[in-house]
Design a protein around this motif. Sequence first.
Motif, PDB file in Angstrom:
ATOM      1  N   LEU A 131     -11.447  -3.078  -2.368  1.00 15.91           N
ATOM      2  CA  LEU A 131     -10.674  -4.122  -1.686  1.00 15.91           C
ATOM      3  C   LEU A 131      -9.665  -4.748  -2.651  1.00 15.91           C
ATOM      4  CD1 LEU A 131     -10.600  -5.672   1.099  1.00 15.91           C
ATOM      5  CD2 LEU A 131     -12.051  -7.370  -0.005  1.00 15.91           C
ATOM      6  N   ILE A 132     -10.110  -5.072  -3.860  1.00 17.78           N
ATOM      7  CA  ILE A 132      -9.220  -5.625  -4.889  1.00 17.78           C
ATOM      8  C   ILE A 132      -8.140  -4.616  -5.254  1.00 17.78           C
ATOM      9  CG2 ILE A 132      -9.110  -6.505  -7.251  1.00 17.78           C
ATOM     10  CD1 ILE A 132     -10.481  -8.366  -5.266  1.00 17.78           C
ATOM     11  N   PHE A 133      -8.530  -3.368  -5.363  1.00 21.13           N
ATOM     12  CA  PHE A 133      -7.584  -2.282  -5.659  1.00 21.13           C
ATOM     13  C   PHE A 133      -6.453  -2.248  -4.626  1.00 21.13           C
ATOM     14  CE2 PHE A 133      -6.146   2.047  -4.915  1.00 21.13           C
ATOM     15  CZ  PHE A 133      -5.940   2.565  -6.191  1.00 21.13           C
ATOM     16  N   CYS A 134      -6.816  -2.315  -3.342  1.00 21.33           N
ATOM     17  CA  CYS A 134      -5.823  -2.251  -2.260  1.00 21.33           C
ATOM     18  C   CYS A 134      -4.848  -3.430  -2.325  1.00 21.33           C
ATOM     19  CB  CYS A 134      -6.526  -2.249  -0.901  1.00 21.33           C
ATOM     20  SG  CYS A 134      -7.569  -0.819  -0.599  1.00 21.33           S
ATOM     21  N   ILE A 135      -5.377  -4.636  -2.520  1.00 14.35           N
ATOM     22  CA  ILE A 135      -4.536  -5.830  -2.550  1.00 14.35           C
ATOM     23  C   ILE A 135      -3.616  -5.824  -3.770  1.00 14.35           C
ATOM     24  CG2 ILE A 135      -4.554  -8.347  -2.729  1.00 14.35           C
ATOM     25  CD1 ILE A 135      -7.240  -8.270  -1.191  1.00 14.35           C
ATOM     26  N   PHE A 136      -4.159  -5.473  -4.927  1.00 16.65           N
ATOM     27  CA  PHE A 136      -3.362  -5.477  -6.153  1.00 16.65           C
ATOM     28  C   PHE A 136      -2.279  -4.408  -6.119  1.00 16.65           C
ATOM     29  CE2 PHE A 136      -6.177  -7.774  -9.493  1.00 16.65           C
ATOM     30  CZ  PHE A 136      -6.411  -8.794  -8.577  1.00 16.65           C
ATOM     31  N   HIS A 137      -2.605  -3.256  -5.582  1.00 17.38           N
ATOM     32  CA  HIS A 137      -1.590  -2.202  -5.505  1.00 17.38           C
ATOM     33  C   HIS A 137      -0.471  -2.615  -4.553  1.00 17.38           C
ATOM     34  CE1 HIS A 137       0.211   1.667  -4.143  1.00 17.38           C
ATOM     35  NE2 HIS A 137       0.108   1.941  -5.424  1.00 17.38           N
ATOM     36  N   HIS A 138      -0.830  -3.283  -3.460  1.00 14.99           N
ATOM     37  CA  HIS A 138       0.193  -3.780  -2.533  1.00 14.99           C
ATOM     38  C   HIS A 138       1.111  -4.782  -3.236  1.00 14.99           C
ATOM     39  CE1 HIS A 138       2.179  -5.310   1.001  1.00 14.99           C
ATOM     40  NE2 HIS A 138       1.654  -6.517   0.829  1.00 14.99           N
ATOM     41  N   ALA A 139       0.521  -5.676  -4.035  1.00 11.68           N
ATOM     42  CA  ALA A 139       1.330  -6.643  -4.789  1.00 11.68           C
ATOM     43  C   ALA A 139       2.293  -5.930  -5.742  1.00 11.68           C
ATOM     44  CB  ALA A 139       0.418  -7.584  -5.567  1.00 11.68           C
ATOM     45  N   HIS A 140       1.842  -4.847  -6.336  1.00 13.08           N
ATOM     46  CA  HIS A 140       2.689  -4.073  -7.248  1.00 13.08           C
ATOM     47  C   HIS A 140       3.885  -3.481  -6.503  1.00 13.08           C
ATOM     48  CE1 HIS A 140       2.576  -1.119 -10.920  1.00 13.08           C
ATOM     49  NE2 HIS A 140       3.683  -1.820 -10.850  1.00 13.08           N
ATOM     50  N   ILE A 141       3.619  -2.938  -5.313  1.00 12.98           N
ATOM     51  CA  ILE A 141       4.690  -2.338  -4.506  1.00 12.98           C
ATOM     52  C   ILE A 141       5.703  -3.402  -4.096  1.00 12.98           C
ATOM     53  CG2 ILE A 141       5.240  -1.223  -2.304  1.00 12.98           C
ATOM     54  CD1 ILE A 141       3.972   0.728  -4.150  1.00 12.98           C
TER      55      ILE A 141
END
Length: 249
Positions: A86-96
């Motif tokens: 879940l953290i992975f998904c949110i953080f990667h979205h923030a990166h994009i």
Amino acid sequence: MGLWIILPITLSAVSFIGCWVVYGLAVSFNHVCPLSNWEYKNSCLTNETEFCCTDNNVPTISTSGTYFPENSLFSATINAGSFLFLIFCIFHHAHIVDRSIANSLLSKFAMVFGCIAAIGAFVAGNCNPAELVLLHYLGAALSFVCICFYTVLLTSLTSRCGLTGMESFLYPLRIVSTSIQVVVTILYCIFFVQTSYYFKHLSAVFEWTLSANLELFELSYAVEFYCFSSAMLSVLLERRGEEKPLILS
């Protein structure tokens, strides 16, 4: 900046080590058959000295974590993996969003699928298939399907966003990994519902293949997370703040 590389590495390590330790415990306690054993019987006599394999102990990931004592470790592994994912998904979205605002909508769709997959895995991991069969399989099915969409969207974003400068190398690898995830998921679903012991065992092999493939896919994002900065998380809050005046007006 480089410390964020720990997230995808930890996510992959927790899932890989946890699930295989659970499988090892289940095999040692004769709760499931080894993946190398393809011989099954319709029934087993009580006076047989050797362990007899039936459809009750096909070595799927779920069956490996059904019984005590490995079920506690199984739930803990799935809970930790779901949270980290879940953290992975949110953080990667923030990166994009921080690097490529033009692809923020596609990234948002990917994040939604990823979050639903994490929730589905959490439900499956905490609903024992021996007691809450419907909820367990509903969560597992939701997780498997959403993971397919998530990997497809993330692979598409790899070709669209230049986050690391290594996309020419990462993109082909992720195409292969995503193709394996989608094709094997379809085959897994087909063989899982079959009554033949051979096909059920084959579906278990496919399930472990899906798990290993997803872990390698996640591990490939160590490159992106090496370039990640905690300051990028503020982008999500800033955009929400920018939308407030539009809503009030």
